[in-house]
Design a protein around this motif. Structure first.
Motif, PDB file in Angstrom:
ATOM      1  N   UNK A   1      -1.251  30.378  14.357  1.00 49.94           N
ATOM      2  CA  UNK A   1       0.084  30.950  14.579  1.00 49.94           C
ATOM      3  C   UNK A   1       0.688  30.564  15.926  1.00 49.94           C
ATOM      4  N   UNK A   2      -0.141  30.483  16.967  1.00 50.68           N
ATOM      5  CA  UNK A   2       0.375  30.095  18.287  1.00 50.68           C
ATOM      6  C   UNK A   2       0.832  28.643  18.261  1.00 50.68           C
ATOM      7  N   UNK A   3       0.056  27.773  17.625  1.00 44.79           N
ATOM      8  CA  UNK A   3       0.459  26.367  17.534  1.00 44.79           C
ATOM      9  C   UNK A   3       1.759  26.210  16.754  1.00 44.79           C
ATOM     10  N   UNK A   4       1.947  27.041  15.736  1.00 45.48           N
ATOM     11  CA  UNK A   4       3.208  26.978  14.988  1.00 45.48           C
ATOM     12  C   UNK A   4       4.383  27.412  15.863  1.00 45.48           C
ATOM     13  N   UNK A   5       4.188  28.473  16.623  1.00 39.05           N
ATOM     14  CA  UNK A   5       5.256  28.936  17.521  1.00 39.05           C
ATOM     15  C   UNK A   5       5.566  27.886  18.576  1.00 39.05           C
ATOM     16  N   UNK A   6       4.544  27.220  19.079  1.00 41.47           N
ATOM     17  CA  UNK A   6       4.759  26.185  20.090  1.00 41.47           C
ATOM     18  C   UNK A   6       5.500  24.986  19.509  1.00 41.47           C
ATOM     19  N   UNK A   7       5.153  24.592  18.294  1.00 38.49           N
ATOM     20  CA  UNK A   7       5.849  23.471  17.657  1.00 38.49           C
ATOM     21  C   UNK A   7       7.316  23.816  17.426  1.00 38.49           C
ATOM     22  N   UNK A   8       7.576  25.018  16.931  1.00 36.59           N
ATOM     23  CA  UNK A   8       8.970  25.443  16.741  1.00 36.59           C
ATOM     24  C   UNK A   8       9.711  25.500  18.074  1.00 36.59           C
ATOM     25  N   UNK A   9       8.996  25.866  19.149  1.00 38.78           N
ATOM     26  CA  UNK A   9       9.602  25.876  20.475  1.00 38.78           C
ATOM     27  C   UNK A   9      10.015  24.491  20.936  1.00 38.78           C
ATOM     28  N   UNK A  10       9.338  23.466  20.422  1.00 37.82           N
ATOM     29  CA  UNK A  10       9.710  22.070  20.706  1.00 37.82           C
ATOM     30  C   UNK A  10      10.698  21.522  19.679  1.00 37.82           C
ATOM     31  N   UNK A  11      11.122  22.393  18.737  1.00 40.57           N
ATOM     32  CA  UNK A  11      12.059  22.042  17.662  1.00 40.57           C
ATOM     33  C   UNK A  11      11.469  20.979  16.738  1.00 40.57           C
ATOM     34  N   UNK A  12      10.172  21.095  16.516  1.00 38.61           N
ATOM     35  CA  UNK A  12       9.459  20.213  15.597  1.00 38.61           C
ATOM     36  C   UNK A  12       9.066  21.000  14.351  1.00 38.61           C
ATOM     37  N   UNK A  13       8.712  20.322  13.250  1.00 36.99           N
ATOM     38  CA  UNK A  13       8.186  21.046  12.085  1.00 36.99           C
ATOM     39  C   UNK A  13       7.013  21.921  12.499  1.00 36.99           C
ATOM     40  N   UNK A  14       6.943  23.133  11.948  1.00 34.63           N
ATOM     41  CA  UNK A  14       6.014  24.116  12.503  1.00 34.63           C
ATOM     42  C   UNK A  14       4.542  23.758  12.338  1.00 34.63           C
ATOM     43  N   UNK A  15       4.194  22.860  11.425  1.00 32.84           N
ATOM     44  CA  UNK A  15       2.794  22.471  11.271  1.00 32.84           C
ATOM     45  C   UNK A  15       2.407  21.246  12.099  1.00 32.84           C
ATOM     46  N   UNK A  16       3.324  20.754  12.935  1.00 34.97           N
ATOM     47  CA  UNK A  16       3.057  19.531  13.710  1.00 34.97           C
ATOM     48  C   UNK A  16       1.775  19.645  14.524  1.00 34.97           C
ATOM     49  N   UNK A  17       1.650  20.722  15.291  1.00 33.88           N
ATOM     50  CA  UNK A  17       0.479  20.883  16.151  1.00 33.88           C
ATOM     51  C   UNK A  17      -0.735  21.378  15.372  1.00 33.88           C
ATOM     52  N   UNK A  18      -0.495  22.187  14.335  1.00 33.02           N
ATOM     53  CA  UNK A  18      -1.606  22.641  13.491  1.00 33.02           C
ATOM     54  C   UNK A  18      -2.324  21.442  12.892  1.00 33.02           C
ATOM     55  N   UNK A  19      -1.569  20.432  12.459  1.00 34.54           N
ATOM     56  CA  UNK A  19      -2.169  19.248  11.837  1.00 34.54           C
ATOM     57  C   UNK A  19      -2.968  18.408  12.832  1.00 34.54           C
ATOM     58  N   UNK A  20      -2.747  18.630  14.109  1.00 34.29           N
ATOM     59  CA  UNK A  20      -3.513  17.929  15.144  1.00 34.29           C
ATOM     60  C   UNK A  20      -4.743  18.719  15.581  1.00 34.29           C
ATOM     61  N   UNK A  21      -4.869  19.949  15.065  1.00 37.54           N
ATOM     62  CA  UNK A  21      -5.967  20.833  15.449  1.00 37.54           C
ATOM     63  C   UNK A  21      -6.551  21.467  14.181  1.00 37.54           C
ATOM     64  N   UNK A  22      -7.091  20.642  13.308  1.00 36.75           N
ATOM     65  CA  UNK A  22      -7.550  21.100  11.998  1.00 36.75           C
ATOM     66  C   UNK A  22      -8.950  21.684  12.080  1.00 36.75           C
ATOM     67  N   UNK A  23      -9.176  22.721  11.305  1.00 32.50           N
ATOM     68  CA  UNK A  23     -10.499  23.346  11.258  1.00 32.50           C
ATOM     69  C   UNK A  23     -11.574  22.376  10.775  1.00 32.50           C
ATOM     70  N   UNK A  24     -11.246  21.573   9.771  1.00 32.86           N
ATOM     71  CA  UNK A  24     -12.241  20.697   9.147  1.00 32.86           C
ATOM     72  C   UNK A  24     -12.352  19.323   9.808  1.00 32.86           C
ATOM     73  N   UNK A  25     -11.540  19.059  10.806  1.00 32.49           N
ATOM     74  CA  UNK A  25     -11.567  17.740  11.445  1.00 32.49           C
ATOM     75  C   UNK A  25     -12.723  17.644  12.435  1.00 32.49           C
ATOM     76  N   UNK A  26     -13.057  16.427  12.790  1.00 23.19           N
ATOM     77  CA  UNK A  26     -14.071  16.198  13.823  1.00 23.19           C
ATOM     78  C   UNK A  26     -13.459  16.546  15.178  1.00 23.19           C
ATOM     79  N   UNK A  27     -13.997  17.574  15.823  1.00 22.50           N
ATOM     80  CA  UNK A  27     -13.482  17.976  17.133  1.00 22.50           C
ATOM     81  C   UNK A  27     -14.537  18.784  17.866  1.00 22.50           C
ATOM     82  N   UNK A  28     -14.309  18.992  19.150  1.00 24.91           N
ATOM     83  CA  UNK A  28     -15.240  19.746  19.992  1.00 24.91           C
ATOM     84  C   UNK A  28     -14.803  21.192  20.151  1.00 24.91           C
ATOM     85  N   UNK A  29     -13.815  21.653  19.408  1.00 20.60           N
ATOM     86  CA  UNK A  29     -13.386  23.055  19.485  1.00 20.60           C
ATOM     87  C   UNK A  29     -14.598  23.971  19.364  1.00 20.60           C
TER      88      UNK A  29
END
Length: 364
Positions: free
Chosen positions: A160-188
């Motif tokens: 939800x925070x990433x969606x709010x941040x993307x909308x704050x940049x006037x981008x589609x709301x899933x822009x940042x969510x798609x860069x921070x996926x649960x199933x992706x390879x990451x060190x989160x």
């Protein structure tokens, strides 16, 4: 939260809230429960954007975990420290300097703080995919709860925070969510972190600083509020402000990766940890964090498609977008260097190191 058959573990009793009159930062409180309606979401976008521009930190409530559930998580957070022997801890130490990964233990005295003093902080780091590596015996029965906690934080707080941040940049709301996926390879990862009281001699040598002023290297840092006052942020007027404990709230800030992606719009705020006030100095300080990093293959270049950034301008940390590192490269470089490299002084209060061509500052 679905019911679980939970193992019995000792209860961690936190310190009482401080009675000291501290100079607290005036941070916005974002109620995520309002994001379910279009009107509420629009209000939160404006509130979050203002919070990031003015302070760089904010609180979150309405995150879906009860006080009782959080108390259970703090009990779990103490297990890696109080229920695992020093001998067993050594078997699960993270090869941080070699691999640029924090997964496992960071034991006390690994980081150099100042004046020859090393830290008195232990942390245990668990990838959001809790099965990525083996864990000490006492932690294994708790992995289902830790996994569920990580998933809840990712989906019901971070996204939800990433969606709010993307909308704050006037981008589609899933822009940042798609860069921070649960199933992706990451060190989160989830971090359990325990600070222990230090000697008066060490306090004097470090001017009471436990962790120097720094920015986080990931995208979003999520800290579940706990009562021992020690965290401070560097305000825009150059003064240090304390972060106040709010029961069952979350403290949020952006890191380097988000600053890079947002073209400097969502800045990574300098923060530090210092000795607690006198009435809390003899307590341990137990923390629960969720450090979110972008997918390993995300290039940390500005999101130039943002209409807002096109209007206000982009602040690049790299001369050319093609010079921006991948998330995995930035993470490994920052992680392996922290607390291990010799810093050069640029002024009386600021020390620096250069990582991937970017000047990284530490405030002492």
């Amino acid at each position: 939260m679905p019911s679980l058959t939970v193992p019995q573990i000792p209860h961690y009793e936190p310190a009482p809230v401080t009675n000291e009159a501290l100079d607290y930062a005036d941070l916005a409180i974002i109620d995520l429960s309002k994001s379910t309606s279009p009107e509420g979401k629009s209000q939160l976008v404006s509130q979050l954007r203002e919070a990031m521009l003015s302070k760089g930190f904010f609180y979150v409530v309405g995150h879906g975990y009860s006080k009782a559930q959080m108390e259970r998580m703090f009990d779990i957070a103490d297990v890696p420290f109080s229920q695992v022997s020093d001998e067993e801890k050594e078997k699960y130490v993270a090869p941080t300097k070699q691999t640029g990964s924090y997964q496992g233990y960071k034991l006390r005295q690994y980081w150099h703080i100042d004046g020859g003093v090393r830290d008195q902080i232990e942390n245990y780091n668990i990838n959001h995919d809790v099965n990525k590596r083996a864990h000490p015996e006492a932690i294994r029965p708790l992995l289902p709860e830790i996994s569920q906690f990580a998933h809840h934080t990712h989906m019901n707080v971070l996204s939800p925070i990433l969606r709010l941040m993307a909308l704050g940049l006037e981008l589609p709301e899933d822009t940042l969510v798609n860069m921070h996926e649960w199933d992706a390879e990451s060190e989160t990862y989830v971090r359990f972190m325990k600070y222990y009281p230090r000697s008066e001699e060490d306090e004097q040598k470090t001017k009471n600083v436990w962790l120097k002023g720094h920015t986080d290297f990931g995208s979003i840092s999520i800290l579940y509020s706990q009562p021992v006052a020690a965290l401070q942020i560097l305000a825009q007027d150059g003064t240090w402000k304390w972060i106040k404990h709010i029961d069952n709230a979350i403290v949020i800030n952006a890191g380097d990766a988000m600053e890079f992606l947002s073209g400097g719009f969502y800045r990574a705020t300098i923060h530090r940890v210092i000795q607690p006030p006198p009435d809390q100095r003899h307590y341990t300080r137990l923390g629960i964090f969720y450090f979110c990093l972008a997918n390993d293959d995300v290039k940390l270049a500005p999101l130039v498609a943002s209409p807002l950034l096109q209007r206000v301008g982009i602040k690049r940390r790299f001369e050319k977008d093609e010079d921006a590192p991948l998330m995995v490269q930035w993470r490994k470089a920052r992680t392996s260097a922290y607390g291990q490299t010799a810093l050069s002084k640029s002024s009386e209060k600021i020390e620096e190191e250069v990582i991937n061509g970017v000047v990284v500052k530490h405030y002492n």
